[in-house]
Design an enzyme around this catalytic site. Sequence first.
Site, short mmCIF file in Angstrom:
data_model
loop_
_atom_site.label_atom_id
_atom_site.label_comp_id
_atom_site.label_asym_id
_atom_site.label_seq_id
_atom_site.Cartn_x
_atom_site.Cartn_y
_atom_site.Cartn_z
N LYS A 11 -19.55 17.95 3.53
CA LYS A 11 -18.59 18.19 4.61
C LYS A 11 -18.41 16.93 5.45
CE LYS A 11 -15.87 20.34 7.41
NZ LYS A 11 -14.50 20.64 6.99
N SER B 166 0.85 -1.19 0.00
CA SER B 166 0.00 0.00 0.00
C SER B 166 0.89 1.25 0.00
CB SER B 166 -0.95 -0.03 1.20
OG SER B 166 -1.96 0.93 1.07
#
Length: 331
Positions: A222, A170
């Site tokens: 948000k 990763s």
Amino acid sequence: MEFLQEYGLFLLKGLTILALTLGLFGAVIAGTTRGRLRDEEQLTVRHLNQRYREMERILQRKVLGRRALREHLRQYRRDRKQAARSGAQKQTRVYVLRFQGDLRATRTDNLREEVSAVLTLARPGTDRAVLCLESAGGLVPSYGLAAAQLARLREAGLELTVAVDRVAASGGYLMAAVAHRIVAAPFAVVGSIGVVAQIPNIHRLLKRHDVDIELLTAGQYKRTLTVLGKNTPEGRAKFQQELEETHGLFKAYLQRYRPQLELETLATGEHWYGEQALERGLVDELRTSDDLLLALAREHELYEVRFSRRQSLGRRIGLAVEQGLERLLRG
């Protein structure tokens, strides 16, 4: 079932209290030691060739007789003088760095200082750098910054090799891919080109106990998914979109440095062991970092560069707790 719910709330309370206690304790300790830590930074440089020669001498004393040992030392001195006369001052220097990754890539602050130190003396087109890397990945911005530090070495004209003994997955592989060459041990874990996010949600548990959560935002996205509030299909879709966009950036970054990778088949989030990774072009050679450095030391001068900054007691406790939780979550 009611017992499990009560136990869950008790566990949540306990973890919250523990986190607050550790945070308060860390803040107090940090406040009392901040002034003392300002000047406690250290850059350490170790000549690895000397270390290897010392190991050789110890073994020679035990294995060779005195006469053979003296002759060996005379020959070594003659070789050194001959190398000096032939222009050893232009011999390639190899700067060795080490990176032990965690979830937040906290070693990046040290890495950036080490890279800056190397670049003050490194000769473009002549000197090289080797990074011994171990990381299973973590937060995207943190590992993006760590990879950018390695890119500084490439942009400065240094040939960069990354050596992986255990794992570079990763975000760890994001860093490794910056190198001109990746060397991995046969059973090192490599790849995991994907993005993952998991968020617990206890909204239904709170609802059963008549606990309401008010979540107010300015801006449609948000907050997409929450731990306490009710998640919506729109929020989930937006969150998934953001994951896909991050995955796209990950693949584009790899394509820049390793264009030979077939990302359509490799960017699935899977990981491979060293020998499998070599077949797929994820690494360039099967070799341990020890073997790599020992071979380089026969022809070049190796300098291990390490930057350290003393951390407060509260910071060390926080990192220990974080690393323990990370190991628990990774299984």
